[in-house]
Design a protein around this motif. Structure first.
Motif, PDB file in Angstrom:
ATOM      1  N   VAL A 199       0.808  -1.222   0.000  1.00 53.51           N
ATOM      2  CA  VAL A 199       0.000   0.000   0.000  1.00 53.51           C
ATOM      3  C   VAL A 199       0.843   1.276   0.000  1.00 53.51           C
ATOM      4  O   VAL A 199       0.581   2.194  -0.785  1.00 53.51           O
ATOM      5  CB  VAL A 199      -1.019   0.001   1.161  1.00 53.51           C
ATOM      6  CG1 VAL A 199      -0.351   0.130   2.511  1.00 53.51           C
ATOM      7  CG2 VAL A 199      -2.021   1.118   0.985  1.00 53.51           C
ATOM      8  N   MET A 200       1.852   1.381   0.808  1.00 55.86           N
ATOM      9  CA  MET A 200       2.640   2.612   0.878  1.00 55.86           C
ATOM     10  C   MET A 200       3.441   2.868  -0.401  1.00 55.86           C
ATOM     11  O   MET A 200       3.392   3.986  -0.932  1.00 55.86           O
ATOM     12  CB  MET A 200       3.554   2.595   2.100  1.00 55.86           C
ATOM     13  CG  MET A 200       2.800   2.764   3.405  1.00 55.86           C
ATOM     14  SD  MET A 200       1.785   4.250   3.455  1.00 55.86           S
ATOM     15  CE  MET A 200       3.020   5.463   3.747  1.00 55.86           C
ATOM     16  N   PRO A 201       4.173   1.876  -0.938  1.00 53.79           N
ATOM     17  CA  PRO A 201       4.878   2.157  -2.202  1.00 53.79           C
ATOM     18  C   PRO A 201       3.929   2.503  -3.345  1.00 53.79           C
ATOM     19  O   PRO A 201       4.227   3.389  -4.147  1.00 53.79           O
ATOM     20  CB  PRO A 201       5.631   0.854  -2.496  1.00 53.79           C
ATOM     21  CG  PRO A 201       5.766   0.183  -1.195  1.00 53.79           C
ATOM     22  CD  PRO A 201       4.558   0.561  -0.410  1.00 53.79           C
ATOM     23  N   ALA A 202       2.785   1.833  -3.404  1.00 51.06           N
ATOM     24  CA  ALA A 202       1.834   2.129  -4.486  1.00 51.06           C
ATOM     25  C   ALA A 202       1.283   3.539  -4.355  1.00 51.06           C
ATOM     26  O   ALA A 202       1.151   4.259  -5.353  1.00 51.06           O
ATOM     27  CB  ALA A 202       0.700   1.113  -4.477  1.00 51.06           C
ATOM     28  N   LEU A 203       0.968   3.966  -3.138  1.00 49.21           N
ATOM     29  CA  LEU A 203       0.466   5.327  -2.956  1.00 49.21           C
ATOM     30  C   LEU A 203       1.538   6.373  -3.246  1.00 49.21           C
ATOM     31  O   LEU A 203       1.251   7.426  -3.819  1.00 49.21           O
ATOM     32  CB  LEU A 203      -0.083   5.504  -1.544  1.00 49.21           C
ATOM     33  CG  LEU A 203      -1.403   4.792  -1.266  1.00 49.21           C
ATOM     34  CD1 LEU A 203      -1.810   4.998   0.189  1.00 49.21           C
ATOM     35  CD2 LEU A 203      -2.491   5.264  -2.190  1.00 49.21           C
ATOM     36  N   PHE A 204       2.788   6.096  -2.864  1.00 49.15           N
ATOM     37  CA  PHE A 204       3.869   7.031  -3.171  1.00 49.15           C
ATOM     38  C   PHE A 204       4.066   7.164  -4.677  1.00 49.15           C
ATOM     39  O   PHE A 204       4.260   8.267  -5.190  1.00 49.15           O
ATOM     40  CB  PHE A 204       5.176   6.606  -2.509  1.00 49.15           C
ATOM     41  CG  PHE A 204       5.253   6.965  -1.052  1.00 49.15           C
ATOM     42  CD1 PHE A 204       4.844   8.197  -0.592  1.00 49.15           C
ATOM     43  CD2 PHE A 204       5.745   6.059  -0.142  1.00 49.15           C
ATOM     44  CE1 PHE A 204       4.920   8.533   0.743  1.00 49.15           C
ATOM     45  CE2 PHE A 204       5.822   6.377   1.206  1.00 49.15           C
ATOM     46  CZ  PHE A 204       5.407   7.614   1.648  1.00 49.15           C
ATOM     47  N   VAL A 205       4.008   6.047  -5.398  1.00 52.57           N
ATOM     48  CA  VAL A 205       4.162   6.100  -6.853  1.00 52.57           C
ATOM     49  C   VAL A 205       2.994   6.847  -7.475  1.00 52.57           C
ATOM     50  O   VAL A 205       3.174   7.696  -8.361  1.00 52.57           O
ATOM     51  CB  VAL A 205       4.297   4.676  -7.440  1.00 52.57           C
ATOM     52  CG1 VAL A 205       4.175   4.682  -8.946  1.00 52.57           C
ATOM     53  CG2 VAL A 205       5.621   4.060  -7.021  1.00 52.57           C
ATOM     54  N   GLY A 206       1.774   6.547  -7.022  1.00 52.21           N
ATOM     55  CA  GLY A 206       0.603   7.232  -7.559  1.00 52.21           C
ATOM     56  C   GLY A 206       0.631   8.726  -7.300  1.00 52.21           C
ATOM     57  O   GLY A 206       0.380   9.539  -8.201  1.00 52.21           O
ATOM     58  N   LEU A 207       0.971   9.129  -6.074  1.00 52.70           N
ATOM     59  CA  LEU A 207       1.049  10.553  -5.760  1.00 52.70           C
ATOM     60  C   LEU A 207       2.206  11.230  -6.491  1.00 52.70           C
ATOM     61  O   LEU A 207       2.092  12.388  -6.900  1.00 52.70           O
ATOM     62  CB  LEU A 207       1.198  10.752  -4.254  1.00 52.70           C
ATOM     63  CG  LEU A 207      -0.060  10.456  -3.435  1.00 52.70           C
ATOM     64  CD1 LEU A 207       0.261  10.529  -1.940  1.00 52.70           C
ATOM     65  CD2 LEU A 207      -1.159  11.427  -3.786  1.00 52.70           C
ATOM     66  N   GLY A 208       3.302  10.508  -6.667  1.00 52.46           N
ATOM     67  CA  GLY A 208       4.426  11.068  -7.419  1.00 52.46           C
ATOM     68  C   GLY A 208       4.055  11.326  -8.871  1.00 52.46           C
ATOM     69  O   GLY A 208       4.410  12.362  -9.437  1.00 52.46           O
ATOM     70  N   LEU A 209       3.338  10.381  -9.475  1.00 60.80           N
ATOM     71  CA  LEU A 209       2.894  10.593 -10.851  1.00 60.80           C
ATOM     72  C   LEU A 209       1.894  11.742 -10.953  1.00 60.80           C
ATOM     73  O   LEU A 209       1.928  12.519 -11.911  1.00 60.80           O
ATOM     74  CB  LEU A 209       2.281   9.309 -11.409  1.00 60.80           C
ATOM     75  CG  LEU A 209       3.270   8.192 -11.750  1.00 60.80           C
ATOM     76  CD1 LEU A 209       2.531   6.915 -12.111  1.00 60.80           C
ATOM     77  CD2 LEU A 209       4.170   8.624 -12.891  1.00 60.80           C
ATOM     78  N   LEU A 210       1.019  11.859  -9.958  1.00 60.93           N
ATOM     79  CA  LEU A 210       0.087  12.988  -9.948  1.00 60.93           C
ATOM     80  C   LEU A 210       0.834  14.320  -9.861  1.00 60.93           C
ATOM     81  O   LEU A 210       0.540  15.261 -10.606  1.00 60.93           O
ATOM     82  CB  LEU A 210      -0.884  12.872  -8.775  1.00 60.93           C
ATOM     83  CG  LEU A 210      -2.090  11.969  -8.965  1.00 60.93           C
ATOM     84  CD1 LEU A 210      -2.866  11.874  -7.664  1.00 60.93           C
ATOM     85  CD2 LEU A 210      -2.975  12.468 -10.064  1.00 60.93           C
ATOM     86  N   LEU A 211       1.801  14.407  -8.965  1.00 64.23           N
ATOM     87  CA  LEU A 211       2.564  15.649  -8.818  1.00 64.23           C
ATOM     88  C   LEU A 211       3.385  15.957 -10.067  1.00 64.23           C
ATOM     89  O   LEU A 211       3.499  17.112 -10.479  1.00 64.23           O
ATOM     90  CB  LEU A 211       3.465  15.572  -7.589  1.00 64.23           C
ATOM     91  CG  LEU A 211       2.745  15.658  -6.253  1.00 64.23           C
ATOM     92  CD1 LEU A 211       3.732  15.403  -5.113  1.00 64.23           C
ATOM     93  CD2 LEU A 211       2.085  16.993  -6.090  1.00 64.23           C
TER      94      LEU A 211
END
Length: 88
Positions: free
Chosen positions: A51-63
């Motif tokens: 969950v944490m790596p996936a959310l970091f990747v998703g938020l990084g792509l959003l930013l």
């Protein structure tokens, strides 16, 4: 000047939307995987690991997508200006 940067840095103006869509889809898929982990208790340890790596990747792509979009908007504003700094 701006056409040089637009060609070299952003060959396709739809790249920011692709990054936004990818980031948002990763976050939504992580949420759906969390719902699945609630339904199947055996999957909870696996979900807690990803969950944490996936959310970091998703938020990084959003930013990154938002930053790319702002960069494109800035290049468009510069392109609309004349060489002497006046607006067309």
């Amino acid at each position: 000047m701006t056409s040089k940067y637009k060609i070299e840095l952003l060959p396709d103006t739809k790249t920011c939307y692709r990054y936004l869509q990818a980031g948002f889809s990763i976050i939504v898929l992580t949420f759906l995987a969390g719902l699945l982990a609630l339904a199947v208790p055996d999957l909870r340890p696996t979900y807690e690991v990803i969950v944490m790596p996936a959310l970091f990747v998703g938020l990084g792509l959003l930013l990154y997508g938002v930053g790319t979009h702002l960069h494109i908007m800035h290049l468009n504003v510069l392109e609309m200006r004349d060489e002497d700094g006046t607006h067309e």
